[in-house]
Write an enzyme that holds these catalytic residues in place. Sequence first.
Site, PDB file in Angstrom:
ATOM      1  N   HIS A  68       0.779  -1.239   0.000  1.00 47.47           N
ATOM      2  CA  HIS A  68       0.000   0.000   0.000  1.00 47.47           C
ATOM      3  C   HIS A  68       0.811   1.290   0.000  1.00 47.47           C
ATOM      4  CE1 HIS A  68      -0.106   0.077   4.735  1.00 47.47           C
ATOM      5  NE2 HIS A  68       1.062  -0.295   4.256  1.00 47.47           N
ATOM      6  N   HIS A  69       2.139   1.218   0.126  1.00 45.78           N
ATOM      7  CA  HIS A  69       2.939   2.445   0.198  1.00 45.78           C
ATOM      8  C   HIS A  69       3.485   2.911  -1.154  1.00 45.78           C
ATOM      9  CE1 HIS A  69       2.827   2.691   4.492  1.00 45.78           C
ATOM     10  NE2 HIS A  69       3.489   1.568   4.692  1.00 45.78           N
ATOM     11  N   ALA A  70       3.517   2.036  -2.157  1.00 41.12           N
ATOM     12  CA  ALA A  70       4.138   2.403  -3.434  1.00 41.12           C
ATOM     13  C   ALA A  70       3.353   3.515  -4.123  1.00 41.12           C
ATOM     14  CB  ALA A  70       4.222   1.183  -4.342  1.00 41.12           C
TER      15      ALA A  70
END
Length: 472
Positions: free
Chosen positions: A212-214
């Site tokens: 979820h951070h990309a």
Amino acid sequence: MSKLVISTSVFQSQVADLLPCNNHQKSQLIHSLLNAYKLLPYFDEVLVFPYVKKTELVEFHSKAYTKLLINEKLNKMLPQDIDDPVVESKWNELIELAKNWNEKVDDHSTQEVQRFASREDLYEYYHSQLHTLEEDNDIGSSDVMGAYDETSTTDPCLSDDEKKEYNLEGDCPIFSYLPMHCQVITGATLNLLDHMSPTDRLIGINWDGGRHHAFKQKANGFCYVNDVVLLIQRLRKMKINKITYVDFDLHHGDGVEKAFQYSKQIQTISVHLYEPGFFPGTGSLLDSRKGKNVVNIPLKHGCDDSYLDLVASKIIGPLIKRHVPEVLIIECGGDGLLGDRFNEWQLTIRGLSQTIVNIMKSYPQAHIFLLGGGGYNNLLMSRFYTYLTWCVVKEFSNARQVNDLNQSDPFNICDGDDDSEQFILEHDLVEMYGEENYQYWIYEMEGSSWMKTLRNDNKVEDIVEIMKHYEL
């Protein structure tokens, strides 16, 4: 009727464990424990070789960033890994454990599929499967992500400026077989969509997903490709517009939120620790736009099961009900569990699992995708995802399968049963749990030296404030 599909295999788990923060163990431990508890036969489909095409990546990520990630010249052993004895030792540890265990087992039917002895062997298998897929599906190698840009003359050793631009440094370094990793792990999420139908409710699982951070054109927080965003983009192409994403990871789901911050159809809900200096530093209540679909639920140190249950019933549930989603995506990060190395929250495996299942039960018409996430105690995460998988199949499998599960409950946790009697079932990697006395609930057992009690800084008044912010 629900159709249960999971993407997991020895191959996928070893590819997932190429990721440095997995310590070459996390995903293999999860897959082996799923097998030990005999959960995979309860699924309607088990996907064993996931992949994506290059065109699927650029539906969200920039062409320049995508081309860099899938440079075929990175599909090899890189010098920093060849020369690192620690990395090599970690890679071989589980292979040796499994080999020794299999040699001792009399019943050969219980043995795992043979693990790949080296990363080179893993890639050779991957490459051979790609060619088979090309032939079966009449697609050219230029369309397959792993075979994309094979003639590129780009030097796989990026300059310092390039590493900085794409954030391929620090917690997101370039590692051996990075393109293969991106293809397989992203595919493990996207390929679940192939099993959606208008007649059945799909419950799809990829415990290696939830990256979820990309961001669109750079890596971030151990995440290189944002499979969550790509999943949502694909759903929208399928004319499914009303989608809710719920994120239980300890860290704010910044990459997903940013991708859909202006969408009226995509609701993003992130429950996370919000404190000064804690990664990624975003996700305050003020970051949410009142009346819109960006929802941040910032919590403090020490969150426990009862508090999370209150958050779910008073805030998350009503907000999802307000949105009326056709699809519900849940990021099941486990770095808020008791026993995780962050030691910030004190959720239990059973508590977090029950919260997730309760949300699933509340929306019986919605397709559901369960994805993995953070979690930095590999032995703990294998327990969590195995137990959560059991909860899901017990609740949503057909009647005959549920009866089978009730009759052979491997956890035997009802009616006040003694936790101390619950040992990890015998399987090829069972010796990894030896230092924890092979006990399944070691981190939650009263009196256990592994259980840590934290001060809970969260107050009921905080929930009231959040409810007012979202007009609940």
